[in-house]
Structures are given as structure tokens and as C-alpha cells.
Design an enzyme around this catalytic site. Structure first.
Site, mmCIF file in Angstrom:
data_model
loop_
_atom_site.group_PDB
_atom_site.id
_atom_site.type_symbol
_atom_site.label_atom_id
_atom_site.label_comp_id
_atom_site.label_asym_id
_atom_site.label_seq_id
_atom_site.Cartn_x
_atom_site.Cartn_y
_atom_site.Cartn_z
ATOM 1 N N GLU A 260 0.822 -1.204 0.000
ATOM 2 C CA GLU A 260 0.000 0.000 0.000
ATOM 3 C C GLU A 260 0.859 1.258 0.000
ATOM 4 O O GLU A 260 0.628 2.200 -0.761
ATOM 5 C CB GLU A 260 -0.924 0.006 1.215
ATOM 6 C CG GLU A 260 -1.832 1.212 1.290
ATOM 7 C CD GLU A 260 -2.758 1.285 0.095
ATOM 8 O OE1 GLU A 260 -2.554 2.196 -0.735
ATOM 9 O OE2 GLU A 260 -3.660 0.449 -0.024
ATOM 10 N N ASP A 264 1.039 4.012 -3.102
ATOM 11 C CA ASP A 264 0.620 5.397 -2.912
ATOM 12 C C ASP A 264 1.723 6.377 -3.302
ATOM 13 O O ASP A 264 1.491 7.349 -4.030
ATOM 14 C CB ASP A 264 0.219 5.630 -1.454
ATOM 15 C CG ASP A 264 -1.052 4.902 -1.062
ATOM 16 O OD1 ASP A 264 -1.825 4.524 -1.956
ATOM 17 O OD2 ASP A 264 -1.271 4.709 0.147
ATOM 18 N N SER A 459 -7.324 1.750 -3.936
ATOM 19 C CA SER A 459 -6.157 2.346 -3.296
ATOM 20 C C SER A 459 -5.320 3.137 -4.283
ATOM 21 O O SER A 459 -4.665 4.109 -3.908
ATOM 22 C CB SER A 459 -5.267 1.261 -2.685
ATOM 23 O OG SER A 459 -5.668 0.925 -1.398
ATOM 24 N N ASP A 503 -17.256 9.704 -18.759
ATOM 25 C CA ASP A 503 -18.423 9.022 -18.197
ATOM 26 C C ASP A 503 -18.319 7.516 -18.460
ATOM 27 O O ASP A 503 -18.128 7.088 -19.599
ATOM 28 C CB ASP A 503 -19.695 9.584 -18.832
ATOM 29 C CG ASP A 503 -20.952 9.197 -18.066
ATOM 30 O OD1 ASP A 503 -20.820 8.643 -16.958
ATOM 31 O OD2 ASP A 503 -22.048 9.462 -18.578
ATOM 32 N N ILE A 504 -18.422 6.730 -17.404
ATOM 33 C CA ILE A 504 -18.369 5.266 -17.519
ATOM 34 C C ILE A 504 -19.800 4.743 -17.474
ATOM 35 O O ILE A 504 -20.516 4.967 -16.496
ATOM 36 C CB ILE A 504 -17.540 4.651 -16.372
ATOM 37 C CG1 ILE A 504 -16.192 5.380 -16.225
ATOM 38 C CG2 ILE A 504 -17.340 3.163 -16.613
ATOM 39 C CD1 ILE A 504 -15.342 5.382 -17.467
ATOM 40 N N GLY A 515 -24.332 3.884 -15.654
ATOM 41 C CA GLY A 515 -25.199 4.469 -16.662
ATOM 42 C C GLY A 515 -24.763 5.891 -16.920
ATOM 43 O O GLY A 515 -23.822 6.394 -16.287
ATOM 44 N N GLY A 517 -24.152 9.749 -16.758
ATOM 45 C CA GLY A 517 -24.112 10.624 -15.594
ATOM 46 C C GLY A 517 -23.564 9.919 -14.374
ATOM 47 O O GLY A 517 -22.886 8.890 -14.464
ATOM 48 N N ASP A 519 -23.160 7.554 -11.236
ATOM 49 C CA ASP A 519 -23.683 6.260 -10.824
ATOM 50 C C ASP A 519 -22.910 5.771 -9.615
ATOM 51 O O ASP A 519 -21.831 6.279 -9.295
ATOM 52 C CB ASP A 519 -23.649 5.239 -11.963
ATOM 53 C CG ASP A 519 -22.257 5.024 -12.524
ATOM 54 O OD1 ASP A 519 -21.386 4.524 -11.789
ATOM 55 O OD2 ASP A 519 -22.033 5.360 -13.707
#
Length: 538
Positions: A260, A264, A459, A503-504, A515, A517, A519
Site C-alpha cells: 500500500e 501510494d 487504493s 463518463d463510464i 449508466g 451521468g 452512478d
């Protein structure tokens, strides 16, 4: 004094895990350290921060004068400590924090608790159940008491593409990209991702400090030197800051929290190579986590403008007082012009809780944090080929959903946050706010304890966005503008006005589907750095 009427601290109710087994009692003379969070001198007013697209940040000195703890309250705490044989080992008016220590018996009497040793999953912890109480004359002064229970509070939100012990020896030359752990694992260097996500090329984060919160593990300078040399960019300036006795402590095992820490640092260092990095190491307890955040927020010396947090746990595993205190700390950060980015979880809509319900991950679910969800990414050359919700059986899925604790914030009004899928369909804060690549099968090439490997998980998304924010803050500084600070009101307002993210729209994380916008899988979408910069400038 003993014998005074006592009052329970609101939200301090805590239950033991069902699997925990009592194995003993700590020695009566053993020392216990407790963190108290005190009320502010002036009540915090979040409305302007929540509703405004921009809010001028306060200076840390002005904040301390207006919203720090009252010195008279601190005197009462000192008297309380003296009456119970406890020692004030640390206090900060601006952080509203007092740390007390003393023998177990004295601590138990002071806070009306019984502490025992419990075994869980092969390890032992000091635990409690029920509520914490204090003398009635302190009930309005003390907002929370932390550290009595020292069980691990949070988990790192990262996943390896494959066990790091199977990584291949590294053979690349200094001017080439890092080789992934295995030929069949697709991985990207963070510099490649910064280019694909259109991070503003004219800026590198110079003049900014990014704070990283870590609750375990450590880094080795030699690994960072090798990693960045092979990326062909200078190694970042990294400093370790100890909190509550913790320190940079790599254990040499890539399977540990070292993964981690290195993820980072390497993601921030590669995506904002001009920024300084301050890593705040704290014990993995509710007290350690909170103290790391407040220390970073109010750090006059390093003065970070961004905080990246890749640790979290389901809301159901936190006490109400801990969530409130952490959320208040994030509110303070926003008032000081500090952006807080939090990983949204790696276990889909259940967040790893085996009760057939949906759960949001905290601290990403705090209304004052920017929650970071995960995607699966493919590139065609340097351009994005496809990007969908990260949900890869056997390799995790992005967290996201509807908070069971925090109501819908003003900035999400009109964003289309659905009611919870849980029985009753309650409304609440929607998580995440933004996203980025997190599937470990299309993850980040990193170096951990001498091993080159590929890591994913949300992460990685928090430091990815932290690197972008550092670049944007540099651009704003050159234009004479304040750092972005609390991102969410601005992000949601800009998203309504035009394109600022990718947008995914395909995929799900279990209970929630993507969808057009916002989500509950990927929020507003993944970064489009140049578009966001242009929107901010206009």
C-alpha cells in the site's frame, strides 16, 4: 472526581466481532493511551462549504483562533486527568485533540469501561463493548474518546494482479518502462495513465505537498530511487511523519502493508513529479487514523493541499463517534483549502460484509471526502480504448453505493443518486464521486520491497486523483487562485455544465449498475485532466 454523575458519549456504542474470543485481561499496570476530541470554540458551519462552488480557504492560524478548542475546556480536561491519575502527553487547541495516558485501571475508571484481550483471526487486540462515559460536567466538552479499543480499524484497499512472490526479475533499462510482473498481466506505469487521462502536461505539481495517510508498512528509499530512475523521472521528495509513535517501518514482505505504502508514493510521485510527498504513519486504530488526518490537515510546516487515503472499512464497522470525528476533520480540511481523496473499497456493493446487504465504505462515504471508485481500462497506444466498471470475479470489484449514515448532501441534489437497494430503500450520500483504473488485471506497475509487480484496487485511484489535484492546484496558484480545497461541490456543478470527466456507462459492482451521468459504481467518471482544467479556468 470518582462518584460524580456520569454521561455516555453519544455514538460511542461499540460491539465486539461475533468471532472474537476473550482470552484474558491486560495487566492492571499496563499503560493505555487515549485520544480525546474536544468541541470547537465556535460551532463549525458546513453550509457555505457544501453549497458553494468555491469557498475562500482560511489560513491555519485564523482557523485555530476561530474553530480551535477553548483553552478553558483544556484546563478542565487537565483537571479530569489529574483526578484520575492520568497524564496529558499531548494537546493541540487547533486540532481539538488531547492525548492522555495512564495505567489500565485508571483509564477504565476514568471512562467507565472494561477492557479485555480478545483473539480474532490469529491475532490479539484490546477491546471493549458498550458505551464510554465521562463526568457530566465534561459531556458537552468531549465529542469523542478514541484508542481504548486497539483492534485494527481499517484495511488497505489494494489488490495484487498475482502473488508478488511470483514476480519476474526486473531487466529493463533506465529509460524504459517497468516490466509487469508476468507477461499475461496487463499493467500500466502511472506516467502512461497520466497521459491517457490527459493530466495537464504544462504542470507537474510543483509547489504542492501531497499528504498520504498510512496505517502500517513502510517504504525503502532504494526502491523509490530504482523505480523512478527506470521511469526516467526524478525521484520525488518524500518525508515520513510519525503519529502516535508509529513510523516508517517496511518489513520487507511485498504481501504486507508495504504494498500500500509503495503504491501510494509511486503513483503520486509519477503523476505529480514536482510535488513534495509527506507520508503520515499512524497505528491502525480509530485514534491513530483520526490523529493522522488532523495532524496532516493542520501541519503548518508541510502545509499539504491534498490528502490521499487508501484505507477504509464498511460503515457498519465504525462507531458513530469515529465517523463523526473523521468527517469533521475532513470538513476542517476543506475549510483550509485541503482536498481529501478516499478509496471507495475493493469488494463491490457488499463491501465485503457477508449479510446479503449493500454497504458503503468509510471514510469515502463522508460527505466531506471525494470518494474514488474503480474501472477496468484498456489502451490503444496512448489513447483509451475502453473503460468499464471494475468487477472482475476473483480479482475484486469497485465499492460504491448509498450511505446508511450520511444523508444526501446538497451538491448531489439532481445527480440522480438512487435510494439504497437495501430493504426500506432509504436515501443517502452516494459513493463514489469519481473513479479511475483499479482492476489489478489492468493495474499499476510498481516496485515493492525489491520486487516489480502490478497492483490495482481503489487504493491506486485516490493517489491518482491526488496527483491530478496537485497539478491543478499548481495551475491555480500561477493564476493567483486558491487551491481547490473541498472538491465535490465544484465537481458536481461543473459536471452539470459540461464535460469534465470520462463518463463510464457499462458494468456493475453487484447491486448497482453504471449508466449515463453519476452512478454508484464510478461516480461522475474517470479523469479528463485538460477538460477539468479548462472548466476551472472558465
Amino acid at each position: 472526581m470518582p462518584g460524580k454523575s456520569r454521561v455516555s458519549i453519544p455514538g460511542s456504542e461499540k460491539a465486539l466481532p461475533a468471532q472474537a474470543r476473550r482470552v484474558g485481561t491486560p495487566e492492571a499496570s499496563s499503560d493505555v493511551q487515549v485520544t480525546l476530541r474536544l468541541r470547537p470554540r465556535t460551532a463549525l458551519t458546513p453550509h457555505a462549504l457544501m453549497n458553494a462552488e468555491s469557498a475562500a480557504p482560511m489560513t491555519r492560524a485564523a482557523f485555530a483562533q476561530t474553530y480551535g478548542a477553548n483553552p478553558e475546556d483544556l484546563k478542565q480536561i487537565e483537571e479530569f486527568a489529574h483526578d484520575h491519575g492520568l497524564t496529558v502527553t499531548q494537546s493541540s487547541l487547533e486540532r481539538r485533540t488531547v492525548v492522555l495516558s495512564g495505567p489500565l485501571e485508571a483509564v477504565q475508571e476514568a471512562f467507565g469501561v472494561q477492557l479485555h484481550l480478545y483473539a480474532l483471526n490469529g491475532s490479539e487486540f484490546r477491546g471493549r463493548s458498550g458505551t464510554i462515559s465521562v463526568p457530566a460536567d465534561l459531556a458537552g466538552i468531549i465529542e469523542g474518546v478514541f484508542g481504548l479499543d486497539d483492534r485494527p480499524q481499517a484495511s488497505p484497499q489494494f489488490r495484487y494482479a498475482q502473488p508478488p512472490g511470483t514476480a519476474q526479475p526486473h531487466t529493463s533499462q533506465p529509460d524504459t518502462a517497468i516490466v509487469p510482473a508476468a507477461a499475461n498481466i496487463a499493467g500500466f506505469s502511472p506516467t502512461t495513465l497520466a497521459q491517457a487521462y490527459a493530466f495537464p502536461a504544462a504542470f507537474d505539481g510543483s509547489g504542492q505537498t501531497v499528504a498520504i495517510i498510512e496505517l502500517g508498512g513502510g517504504y525503502r528509499k532504494a526502491d523509490l530511487t530504482t523505480y523512478f530512475r527506470e521511469l526516467g523521472i526524478p525521484a520525488p521528495k518524500v518525508g515520513a511523519v510519525g503519529v502516535n509513535g508509529a513510523r516508517n517501518r517496511p518489513d520487507g514482505n511485498p504481501n504486507s502493508a508495504d504494498g500500500e505504502v509503495m503504491l501510494d508514493i509511486e503513483v503520486v510521485g509519477a503523476t505529480a513529479p514536482g510535488a513534495r510527498i509527506a507520508v503520515y504513519f499512524a497505528p491502525n486504530t480509530d485514534a491513530g487514523f483520526l490523529n493522522a488526518v488532523t495532524q496532516a490537515t493542520h501541519d503548518h510546516t508541510r502545509a499539504p493541499s491534498v490528502i490521499s487515503i487508501s484505507w477504509g472499512a464498511p460503515e457498519s464497522q465504525w462507531t458513530a463517534q469515529a465517523m463523526n470525528a473523521m468527517s469533521q476533520a475532513f470538513l476542517e480540511a476543506g475549510m483550509l483549502g485541503v482536498s481529501v481523496l478516499c478509496a471507495a473499497g475493493d469488494n463491490g456493493s457488499s463491501d465485503g460484509v457477508a449479510d446479503q446487504l449493500a454497504h458503503a465504505d468509510f471514510p469515502a462515504s463522508s460527505p466531506y471526502a471525494t470518494g474514488c471508485g474503480g474501472t477496468r481500462l484498456t489502451l490503444n497506444g496512448d489513447a483509451i480504448g475502453s473503460e468499464t466498471v471494475w468487477n472482475n470475479p476473483g480479482h475484486g470489484a469497485t465499492g460504491g453505493g448509498v450511505s446508511a449514515v450520511f444523508p444526501l448532501p446538497t451538491y448531489q441534489t439532481g445527480a440522480g443518486v438512487p435510494p439504497s437497494v437495501n430493504p426500506g430503500g432509504a436515501g443517502g450520500r452516494g459513493v463514489p464521486d469519481v473513479s479511475g483504473v483499479a482492476d489489478p488485471q489492468t493495474g499499476y506497475r510498481v516496485r515493492v520491497d525489491g520486487v516489480d509487480t502490478v497492483i490495482g484496487g481503489t487504493s491506486a485511484v485516490a493517489p491518482l486523483w491526488a496527483g491530478l489535484v496537485a497539478r491543478l492546484n499548481q495551475a491555480r496558484g500561477q493564476a493567483g487562485a486558491a487551491p481547490l480545497g473541498f472538491l465535490n461541490p465544484r465537481l458536481y456543478a461543473l459536471a452539470q455544465a459540461g464535460h469534465i470527466t470520462r463518463d463510464i456507462v457499462q458494468g456493475d459492482n453487484g447491486a448497482y449498475a453504471a449508466g449515463p451521468g453519476w452512478d454508484a459504481c464510478t461516480g461522475l467518471g474517470s479523469p479528463d485532466g485538460e477538460a477539468l482544467l479548462a472548466a476551472l479556468e472558465s
